[in-house]
Design a protein around this motif. Structure first.
Motif, short mmCIF file in Angstrom:
data_model
loop_
_atom_site.label_atom_id
_atom_site.label_comp_id
_atom_site.label_asym_id
_atom_site.label_seq_id
_atom_site.Cartn_x
_atom_site.Cartn_y
_atom_site.Cartn_z
N ILE A 245 39.40 25.99 65.71
CA ILE A 245 37.94 26.00 65.83
C ILE A 245 37.38 24.65 65.39
CG2 ILE A 245 35.84 26.99 64.83
CD1 ILE A 245 37.30 29.69 64.76
N SER B 123 38.42 22.04 67.95
CA SER B 123 37.68 22.20 69.20
C SER B 123 36.28 21.64 69.08
CB SER B 123 37.59 23.69 69.56
OG SER B 123 38.61 24.06 70.43
N THR C 132 34.87 26.53 71.61
CA THR C 132 34.73 26.60 70.15
C THR C 132 34.00 27.87 69.74
OG1 THR C 132 34.59 24.18 70.07
CG2 THR C 132 33.87 25.39 68.12
#
Length: 899
Positions: free
Chosen positions: A169, A172, A194
């Motif tokens: 996450i 991203s 994300t």
């Protein structure tokens, strides 16, 4: 070209087969070329979670996992490799990073489906886990009375998914931000990914409402992907940006800050401006963010088993090996060694934790195993070697290496078990933070080609470091160039040798069978097989012979000492292993002969290995004195540490700063080099040498000269007959035109050609450099100094112009005027990358060679047709050292500024 209609049909079918309890189905990417990038990225997306009852849930999970690995993993990996080949830093990092994510989730889905399909009682032996970071114990009766979901939780499927999701996450988000400096389609795609990962992680620990939000976001990803795919497809067909979105960034990367006042050259970090491959440093830092975060998550007790964690870390380590591989292709020995060593470390530690958390049941056994492991000490010393290699780079690199030293120290066996995981977890957390910052800074700085994100000054100047190591300073010309993979070769053998010392304790503690297998097998066989591949591409005289043989040695050693007993095969007095040991002894004798042609360090290593193989032979009888074997393995590790340090330092500085020793057997090539060359030669570093070649050119001769790319044949434009000679010397087809070389754009300005402002601005952005521009001919060529050669260069209507980024070549052009040049190789053969290649191939046909050592590149310049630049288009006639995508980016940037 991928059949997009067929893939959309597959996508619709998958919407009808979504399982109801799958929380791990992730977007995947299948791409065969860049035109279908964004459409194919999410063909396996999940925005419908309704169970249709068509097939059992376990089967659906297994099939989904296979699709994730094939489409999102393997195919996107191919796209990432192609992106690195096209000099695309951002896409290469993103695609290979996401390939690791989808592959890890695919394995998770397969395991999840296997649990659904298998009766719970079949997993009872594996549920007897003693986790060293938690006192939780689950008995057979607990699992027998528990639901299938409870056992899933115990096996850490959910925890493993979260541990892998969180770093992805963060990464991203960084990729989405960085992509905004390139175009305004990828930021929305990466940003939606994300957000999707965030809600998927929420769905693991919260209610299913997060899946609905995730499904909506995935639908947005699909819409953006369809548009992006259409835009790239049309661009590929028409060679122009018909649909908006690519070529125009959301914001200028220069807005992030001002470039560091100290240039790369002023701090001793001059890098090649032109190269065939993108910089892989961001990908290496990317992988160094994921692996330690998973370890930290496990060390702090949030994962009760490392069964799935080992899968995530292993896949991530493979991705990191690709960053090492592309650093090797860029002839960057430091990052080749660094990322290769890090990948080795993560792999070994992951499988060790897997053994400890899943396969070993007795607590006392685990404690004694921790105390006896000595392989971690080799990693500590190897990490210090990397610190030495980064002293002349930047502060960020040095801090990152120092944190890796802390990380390796945190896993040494002398740390009490009570504080082991806390120390290890804290070290992993710090290393994760530094790697995350490193990913961001390397990506932004490589995209901008400026130091916008601060990475710190050079800790020690290159000159000071050279003086510190100056025990026998000389060029590497006498002993040959040190291959970029040599340091990793020594490190992999050193880890395997020091880890093999555990064999001594096997008689008293059989649990070492479990612990030692990953240490010896991964470093000695798996990673060394990768090193063998690097040495094949390195072009050394003996290639990968030594490393390939030692792959077999360590693999056999692992089977005989560890895996054989683990699988309850009898190896005592095994005549098969005895015969194999004798064969290894004979083969290694020839390896010693090869090492005698290289250097003394390698000869010592192979000699000690011969004694180790004698010990291996005695252990098959069994007649082994273990004290002798332990001493030899320890000595082998010490030699490997020195060999790694010397290879790394000598390769970085291209000088023999740490002696490896001369070859015991001299190569029989001195007579050839001492004989009279077939043509006059001159040293490019001497003014007299430059004047000598200039005189030969003015007399009508053809000479080999260095450029900023590869060596070229040059003739003065004042002597048209010399240009005709070039065709005969090279056997060049008469229809192929020859370009001209000048020293600067200012020479063109003085000739006053009728170029448009857009063409002038484009040329100022690409000159000097490895790009050749085709422009219209005119009378301005006479004012430039081409004169008599007007009809002998270029075509009837056009001419190709080179302004090399090479001081020697530019000075030569200032003396002689414009030169007609073409690559110094017989037509159809490879380019010449060293003056000796020009002499050997064409020395009998030319009048002189200006010697400048190795060329800066391995391929010629990129040729750009600018005849229609006023219509807003350019065409790449030949892709050379500057990738076509970078040329297009420069042109799009220039065009946007002109507008």
């Amino acid at each position: 070209m991928v059949n997009t209609v067929g893939w959309c049909q597959d996508y619709v079918m998958k919407l009808l087969l979504q399982p109801d309890k799958s929380i791990y189905d992730k977007p995947a990417s299948l791409l065969q070329d860049s035109s279908t990038l964004h459409l194919c990225k999410h063909l396996d997306q999940n925005f419908s979670r309704a169970h249709t009852g068509i097939a059992p849930v376990g089967v659906e999970n297994i099939l989904a996992g296979v699709h994730l690995i094939l489409i999102g993993g393997i195919c996107q990996l191919v796209s990432g490799l192609l992106s690195f080949r096209k000099y695309d830093h951002l896409s290469g990092t993103a695609f290979i990073g996401y390939a690791a994510l989808w592959s890890s989730f695919g394995a998770t889905r397969i395991y999840f489906g296997a649990l659904d399909e298998t009766p719970t009682t079949e997993f009872m032996p594996h549920l007897m886990i003693n986790n060293m970071s938690s006192s939780t114990n689950v008995t057979n009766s607990t699992c027998l009375n528990a639901t299938s979901g409870a056992c899933h939780i115990f096996l850490s499927i959910e925890e493993s998914a979260i541990a892998g999701l969180v770093p992805y996450i963060l990464l991203s988000f960084l990729l989405a931000f960085c992509s905004a400096t390139v175009n305004y389609i990828m930021p929305f795609v990466f940003g939606a990914i994300t957000a999707t990962l965030i809600f998927e992680a929420v769905a693991v620990v919260a209610s299913s409402w997060a899946l609905v939000v995730s499904g909506v976001l995935e639908l947005l990803i699909l819409l953006f992907a369809i548009y992006g795919s259409a835009a790239l497809l049309v661009k590929g067909l028409t060679q122009r940006l018909v649909l908006k979105g690519f070529g125009t960034p959301l914001f200028n990367v220069l807005l992030l800050g001002t470039a560091n006042s100290a240039s790369a050259q002023s701090i001793g970090q001059e890098k090649k401006k032109n190269t065939k491959y993108a910089e892989p440093m961001a990908l290496g830092f990317f992988c160094d963010t994921v692996a330690p975060f998973i370890f930290a998550f496990y060390s702090f007790g949030y994962m009760k088993s490392f069964g799935l964690g080992v899968t995530w870390v292993s896949v991530n380590s493979v991705a990191q090996l690709f960053s090492s591989y592309y650093a090797h292709l860029r002839q960057d020995c430091y990052h080749t060694t660094k990322f290769g060593l890090h990948a080795t470390y993560w792999l070994i530690k992951a499988w060790e934790e897997f053994v400890l958390s899943v396969l070993i049941v007795e607590e006392n056994t685990v404690v004694s195993g921790r105390e006896a492991m000595v392989g971690d000490w080799f990693f500590v010393v190897a990490a210090l070697v990397l610190c030495v290699g980064s002293l002349n780079m930047d502060v960020l690199e040095l801090i990152h290496n120092m944190l890796f030293v802390l990380l390796t120290v945190s896993t040494i066996s002398q740390i009490p078990l009570q504080g082991y995981y806390i120390f290890f977890g804290v070290a992993c957390s710090l290393f994760t933070a530094a790697s995350l910052y490193g990913t961001f800074s390397r990506l932004i700085n490589t995209i901008a080609e400026k130091s916008l994100i601060p990475v710190g000054p050079q800790p020690i100047s290159t000159e000071q470091l050279q003086k510190a190591f100056k025990c026998s300073r000389s060029t590497l010309g006498d002993q040959g160039v040190v291959p970029a993979s040599d340091a990793l070769f020594y490190l992999s053998n050193g880890v395997a040798a020091l880890s093999a010392l555990h064999a001594r304790a096997l008689s008293t503690n059989p649990s070492f069978l479990n612990l030692t297998v990953p240490w010896v097998l991964i470093s000695g066989a798996i990673i060394q097989a990768y090193v063998s591949r690097l040495q094949v591409t390195g072009g050394g005289r003996f290639g990968s012979v030594i490393s390939s043989i030692y792959v077999a040695v360590w693999a056999t050693w692992t089977w005989f000492r560890f895996a054989g007993d683990l699988l309850q095969f009898s190896t005592v007095a095994s005549y098969g292993f005895t015969a194999g040991a004798i064969a290894f002894l004979v083969i290694n004798a020839f390896v010693m002969l090869i090492a005698a042609y290289r250097n003394l360090v390698l000869l010592f290593l192979t000699t000690i290995m011969e004694v180790v193989l004698v010990c291996f032979l005695l252990s098959t009888l069994p007649r082994l004195p273990y004290q002798l074997e332990m001493a030899m393995l320890a000595l082998l590790s010490i030699i490997c540490i020195y060999g790694a340090l010397a290879s790394l330092v000598n390769c970085i500085f291209s000088q023999t700063l740490l002696p490896m020793g001369p070859p015991l057997i001299k190569k029989q090539m001195k007579q050839e080099t001492s004989s009279e060359p077939p043509c006059p030669v001159a040293n490019s570093r001497l003014t007299s040498g430059l004047l000598k070649i200039a005189g030969l050119l003015e007399e009508g001769g053809v000479c080999g000269i260095p450029t900023d790319t590869v060596y070229a044949l040059a003739a003065s434009c004042n002597n048209p007959q010399a240009i005709e000679k070039i065709y005969n010397i090279k056997d060049r087809p008469a229809e192929k035109p020859i370009c001209i070389c000048i020293s600067s754009v200012e020479q063109l300005v003085a000739a006053k050609p009728p170029f448009s402002p857009l063409l002038w601005e484009f040329m100022r952005n690409v000159y000097p450099g490895g790009i050749s521009c085709i422009v219209s001919k005119g009378d301005w060529l006479l004012r430039l100094g081409v004169g008599p050669a007007y009809d002998r260069v270029g075509t009837r209507d056009s001419i190709m112009i080179r302004v090399p980024d090479h001081t020697v070549t530019c000075h030569l052009c200032d003396i002689t005027g414009p030169l007609a040049i073409t690559s110094a190789n017989p037509s159809g053969e490879a380019d010449s990358t060293h003056h000796s290649m020009v002499i050997n191939r064409l020395g009998n046909k030319i009048q002189g060679v200006l010697c400048d050592g190795n060329s800066n590149e391995v391929v010629a310049s990129t040729v750009v047709n600018c005849l229609k630049i006023d219509e807003g288009t350019i065409t790449i006639v030949r892709e050379g050292c500057v990738p076509a995508v970078k040329v297009q980016q420069i042109f799009d940037r220039v065009k946007s500024t002109m507008v």
